[in-house]
Design a protein around this motif. Sequence first.
Motif, PDB file in Angstrom:
ATOM      1  N   CYS A   1       0.513  -1.060   0.030  1.00  0.00           N
ATOM      2  CA  CYS A   1       0.242  -0.118  -0.143  1.00  0.00           C
ATOM      3  C   CYS A   1       0.829   1.717  -0.080  1.00  0.00           C
ATOM      4  O   CYS A   1       0.020   2.452  -0.651  1.00  0.00           O
ATOM      5  N   ALA A   2       2.272   1.101   0.761  1.00  0.00           N
ATOM      6  CA  ALA A   2       3.114   2.429   0.901  1.00  0.00           C
ATOM      7  C   ALA A   2       3.069   2.877  -0.174  1.00  0.00           C
ATOM      8  O   ALA A   2       3.869   3.475  -1.486  1.00  0.00           O
ATOM      9  N   HIS A   3       3.058   1.693  -1.201  1.00  0.00           N
ATOM     10  CA  HIS A   3       4.521   2.239  -1.975  1.00  0.00           C
ATOM     11  C   HIS A   3       3.397   2.257  -3.224  1.00  0.00           C
ATOM     12  O   HIS A   3       2.972   3.304  -4.870  1.00  0.00           O
ATOM     13  N   TYR A   4       2.338   1.685  -3.621  1.00  0.00           N
ATOM     14  CA  TYR A   4       1.018   1.757  -5.205  1.00  0.00           C
ATOM     15  C   TYR A   4      -0.452   2.262  -4.590  1.00  0.00           C
ATOM     16  O   TYR A   4      -0.083   2.384  -5.711  1.00  0.00           O
ATOM     17  N   TRP A   5      -0.544   2.974  -3.729  1.00  0.00           N
ATOM     18  CA  TRP A   5      -1.676   3.339  -2.995  1.00  0.00           C
ATOM     19  C   TRP A   5      -2.776   4.362  -3.487  1.00  0.00           C
ATOM     20  O   TRP A   5      -3.207   4.305  -4.772  1.00  0.00           O
ATOM     21  N   TYR A   6      -1.247   5.806  -4.619  1.00  0.00           N
ATOM     22  CA  TYR A   6      -1.660   6.126  -5.532  1.00  0.00           C
ATOM     23  C   TYR A   6      -1.850   5.882  -6.480  1.00  0.00           C
ATOM     24  O   TYR A   6      -2.874   6.596  -7.515  1.00  0.00           O
ATOM     25  N   PRO A   7      -1.483   5.221  -7.081  1.00  0.00           N
ATOM     26  CA  PRO A   7      -1.559   4.805  -8.925  1.00  0.00           C
ATOM     27  C   PRO A   7      -2.994   4.245  -8.855  1.00  0.00           C
ATOM     28  O   PRO A   7      -3.729   4.674  -9.830  1.00  0.00           O
ATOM     29  N   ILE A   8      -3.018   3.365  -7.986  1.00  0.00           N
ATOM     30  CA  ILE A   8      -4.676   2.585  -7.450  1.00  0.00           C
ATOM     31  C   ILE A   8      -5.561   3.991  -7.634  1.00  0.00           C
ATOM     32  O   ILE A   8      -6.838   4.181  -8.119  1.00  0.00           O
ATOM     33  N   TYR A   9      -5.923   4.927  -6.607  1.00  0.00           N
ATOM     34  CA  TYR A   9      -6.939   6.214  -6.389  1.00  0.00           C
ATOM     35  C   TYR A   9      -6.200   6.797  -8.242  1.00  0.00           C
ATOM     36  O   TYR A   9      -7.713   6.837  -8.080  1.00  0.00           O
ATOM     37  N   ALA A  10      -5.397   6.986  -7.983  1.00  0.00           N
ATOM     38  CA  ALA A  10      -5.998   7.650  -9.243  1.00  0.00           C
ATOM     39  C   ALA A  10      -5.912   7.255 -11.008  1.00  0.00           C
ATOM     40  O   ALA A  10      -7.117   8.134 -11.920  1.00  0.00           O
ATOM     41  N   PHE A  11      -6.407   6.107 -11.451  1.00  0.00           N
ATOM     42  CA  PHE A  11      -6.704   5.358 -11.667  1.00  0.00           C
ATOM     43  C   PHE A  11      -8.412   5.523 -12.107  1.00  0.00           C
ATOM     44  O   PHE A  11      -8.804   5.564 -12.874  1.00  0.00           O
TER      45      PHE A  11
ATOM     46  N   GLY B   1     -14.091   8.041 -13.418  1.00  0.00           N
ATOM     47  CA  GLY B   1     -14.956   8.520 -13.506  1.00  0.00           C
ATOM     48  C   GLY B   1     -15.783   8.409 -12.198  1.00  0.00           C
ATOM     49  O   GLY B   1     -16.710   9.395 -11.547  1.00  0.00           O
ATOM     50  N   HIS B   2     -14.867   7.845 -10.828  1.00  0.00           N
ATOM     51  CA  HIS B   2     -15.225   7.338  -9.683  1.00  0.00           C
ATOM     52  C   HIS B   2     -15.104   8.895  -8.928  1.00  0.00           C
ATOM     53  O   HIS B   2     -13.941   9.357  -9.253  1.00  0.00           O
ATOM     54  N   GLY B   3     -15.814   9.375  -7.964  1.00  0.00           N
ATOM     55  CA  GLY B   3     -16.264  10.476  -6.964  1.00  0.00           C
ATOM     56  C   GLY B   3     -14.760   9.760  -5.811  1.00  0.00           C
ATOM     57  O   GLY B   3     -14.472   8.726  -5.651  1.00  0.00           O
ATOM     58  N   GLN B   4     -14.453  10.947  -5.603  1.00  0.00           N
ATOM     59  CA  GLN B   4     -13.487  11.048  -4.097  1.00  0.00           C
ATOM     60  C   GLN B   4     -14.281   9.899  -2.861  1.00  0.00           C
ATOM     61  O   GLN B   4     -13.100   8.891  -2.604  1.00  0.00           O
ATOM     62  N   GLN B   5     -14.707  10.000  -2.519  1.00  0.00           N
ATOM     63  CA  GLN B   5     -15.151   8.689  -1.419  1.00  0.00           C
ATOM     64  C   GLN B   5     -15.310   7.233  -2.230  1.00  0.00           C
ATOM     65  O   GLN B   5     -14.786   6.294  -1.462  1.00  0.00           O
ATOM     66  N   ASP B   6     -15.892   7.264  -3.688  1.00  0.00           N
ATOM     67  CA  ASP B   6     -15.529   5.706  -4.111  1.00  0.00           C
ATOM     68  C   ASP B   6     -14.932   4.967  -4.734  1.00  0.00           C
ATOM     69  O   ASP B   6     -14.274   4.480  -4.739  1.00  0.00           O
ATOM     70  N   ALA B   7     -13.764   6.534  -5.371  1.00  0.00           N
ATOM     71  CA  ALA B   7     -12.788   5.790  -5.199  1.00  0.00           C
ATOM     72  C   ALA B   7     -11.585   5.274  -4.401  1.00  0.00           C
ATOM     73  O   ALA B   7     -10.728   4.302  -4.312  1.00  0.00           O
ATOM     74  N   GLU B   8     -11.773   6.313  -2.705  1.00  0.00           N
ATOM     75  CA  GLU B   8     -11.454   5.760  -2.091  1.00  0.00           C
ATOM     76  C   GLU B   8     -11.815   3.868  -1.267  1.00  0.00           C
ATOM     77  O   GLU B   8     -10.996   3.416  -1.126  1.00  0.00           O
ATOM     78  N   ASP B   9     -12.869   3.889  -1.748  1.00  0.00           N
ATOM     79  CA  ASP B   9     -13.870   2.875  -1.368  1.00  0.00           C
ATOM     80  C   ASP B   9     -13.148   1.788  -2.049  1.00  0.00           C
ATOM     81  O   ASP B   9     -13.047   0.797  -1.598  1.00  0.00           O
TER      82      ASP B   9
ATOM     83  N   GLU C   1      -5.458   4.460 -17.891  1.00  0.00           N
ATOM     84  CA  GLU C   1      -4.419   3.034 -17.642  1.00  0.00           C
ATOM     85  C   GLU C   1      -3.025   4.041 -17.708  1.00  0.00           C
ATOM     86  O   GLU C   1      -1.707   3.954 -17.143  1.00  0.00           O
ATOM     87  N   TRP C   2      -3.138   5.072 -18.290  1.00  0.00           N
ATOM     88  CA  TRP C   2      -2.135   6.105 -18.839  1.00  0.00           C
ATOM     89  C   TRP C   2      -2.045   6.869 -17.768  1.00  0.00           C
ATOM     90  O   TRP C   2      -0.308   6.702 -17.053  1.00  0.00           O
ATOM     91  N   LEU C   3      -2.355   7.792 -16.769  1.00  0.00           N
ATOM     92  CA  LEU C   3      -2.665   7.776 -15.421  1.00  0.00           C
ATOM     93  C   LEU C   3      -1.648   6.866 -13.859  1.00  0.00           C
ATOM     94  O   LEU C   3      -1.180   7.523 -13.786  1.00  0.00           O
ATOM     95  N   PHE C   4      -2.228   6.041 -14.242  1.00  0.00           N
ATOM     96  CA  PHE C   4      -1.507   4.546 -13.626  1.00  0.00           C
ATOM     97  C   PHE C   4      -0.604   4.433 -13.779  1.00  0.00           C
ATOM     98  O   PHE C   4       0.487   4.871 -12.691  1.00  0.00           O
ATOM     99  N   THR C   5       0.121   4.407 -15.127  1.00  0.00           N
ATOM    100  CA  THR C   5       1.193   4.277 -15.370  1.00  0.00           C
ATOM    101  C   THR C   5       2.601   5.179 -14.863  1.00  0.00           C
ATOM    102  O   THR C   5       3.479   4.849 -14.388  1.00  0.00           O
ATOM    103  N   ARG C   6       1.973   6.130 -15.411  1.00  0.00           N
ATOM    104  CA  ARG C   6       3.075   7.394 -15.067  1.00  0.00           C
ATOM    105  C   ARG C   6       2.538   7.744 -13.886  1.00  0.00           C
ATOM    106  O   ARG C   6       4.238   7.979 -13.219  1.00  0.00           O
ATOM    107  N   ALA C   7       1.769   7.513 -12.816  1.00  0.00           N
ATOM    108  CA  ALA C   7       2.065   7.283 -11.617  1.00  0.00           C
ATOM    109  C   ALA C   7       3.073   6.475 -10.416  1.00  0.00           C
ATOM    110  O   ALA C   7       3.903   6.517 -10.087  1.00  0.00           O
ATOM    111  N   TRP C   8       2.695   5.330 -10.780  1.00  0.00           N
ATOM    112  CA  TRP C   8       3.511   4.311 -10.958  1.00  0.00           C
ATOM    113  C   TRP C   8       5.215   4.521 -10.656  1.00  0.00           C
ATOM    114  O   TRP C   8       6.471   4.617 -10.256  1.00  0.00           O
ATOM    115  N   ALA C   9       5.096   5.112 -12.093  1.00  0.00           N
ATOM    116  CA  ALA C   9       6.679   5.433 -12.517  1.00  0.00           C
ATOM    117  C   ALA C   9       7.083   6.196 -11.969  1.00  0.00           C
ATOM    118  O   ALA C   9       8.415   6.444 -11.243  1.00  0.00           O
TER     119      ALA C   9
END
Length: 244
Positions: free
Chosen positions: A38-48, A53-61, A139-147
């Motif tokens: 989680c410490a490494h990868y939560w943000y790419p998940i959240y950004a994806f 199209g998910h709102g903030q709370q749905d993205a957190e859930d 997916e582009w945003l996920f990979t960019r955030a991952w990098a």
Amino acid sequence: MSADQTSNSSFPTTHWTLVQIVQGGSPEDAAKALEAICAHYWYPIYAFLRRSGHGQQDAEDLTQAFFARLVSEEAIHAVRREQGKLRSYLLGVLKRVLADHLRHGSAEKRGGGKTHVSFDQMAAEERYAHEPQDTRDPEWLFTRAWAQELFASVREKLRAAFTETGRAEAFEALLPFVTCDTAPPSQRELAAKLGTSTTAAGVMIFRLREKFRALLREAVSDTVLTPEEVPAEMAWLQSMLSAN
């Protein structure tokens, strides 16, 4: 892997190993491994999820639902499908979570799931607000955030090494020579700032870049299964970090 192998001071940091511990280790070790992932990868998940199209709370859930799903996934089968790249595997897990949610509305709501990991929800939304607002897909945003996360982890590891030896100021002066955020100063300007010769400053730049590349290669190797995959993943990482 047994609990004895994972509960000592040399708790493994190879990220594929962490996935395997999450799915088959003791409850204590699995919890530690899940938090490390989680410490490494939560943000790419959240950004994806936000870009999907998910709102903030749905993205957190749904981020919580992703980590809950990770506990029950079978990594060995997924490795064969995804050529051993951890980023591809985790993205596949995320897509399955999202597909289930769209079909059944099955994301665990806040506080309702059995698996819960801590991530900075305020920082997540603040960071997402600064992402490019263009038409590129989730997916582009996920990979960019991952990098970017991988690059940042190496930067912080190197900063810590300099700080431990009383060279924090030198690191900050040298940092522009390994990042693309700002144009680096001239070698003469660096020498004046550090109170050293131009030649010595050049040697410091060279050594920093060499160390940074070695640490980056080590970090990349933690996310693939075989050494043969490292060069291609390094090239991919460079292309993502240089993309606008």
